[in-house]
Design a protein around this motif. Sequence first.
Motif: not given
Length: 131
Positions: A73-77, A79-94
Motif C-alpha cells: 500500500e505504501i509503494a502504491e502511494f 507511485d501515485t501520490g494518492h491516498s484515502n485520507a479524505k475518505s478516512e477524515g469523513i469517516n472520522r467526522v461521521i
Amino acid sequence: MWNTLLSEGRIGQTLLTAWIAKENLRNLLALARTGADRHQVGQARWKFLTWCADSDIPEVRQLATTIDRWWPEIAEFLDTGHSNAKSEGINRVIKLVARAAFGFRNAVNQRLRARCVTTRRARGLLRTAQL
C-alpha cells in the motif's frame, strides 16, 4: 549536532535512535512528491529498515515490522501520490457525529445529521467550530 546534544546530556541514545528512525521514514514517504524511481525508493526503504533492525528499541522494530507489512500500500502511494485520507477524515467526522447523536429516537434523524456534517458547505463550518 547530535554529538553535541548527546555529550551535553540533553537527549538520550534511545530518543536519538527513535528520532533518526522517524526521519528516515519521513524521507522515504517524501519521495511521493518527487517522482522518485524504484531504485531511490528501494534505497530509502533499505536505509529505514536496516536502521530499525539494528536498534535495540522494541517500538522502533515494531514500526519497521508495520511498515514492511503495509509496504504494498505504501509503494502504491509512492507511485501515485494518492491516498484515502479524505475518505478516512469523513469517516472520522461521521463517527464523532454518530457518538454525539447517540440516543436519538429516530434513526433517520441520526443519518441526516451525519450527512449534513459531511457536505461541502458544512465542512468549512466544522473546521471553524473546532477552533
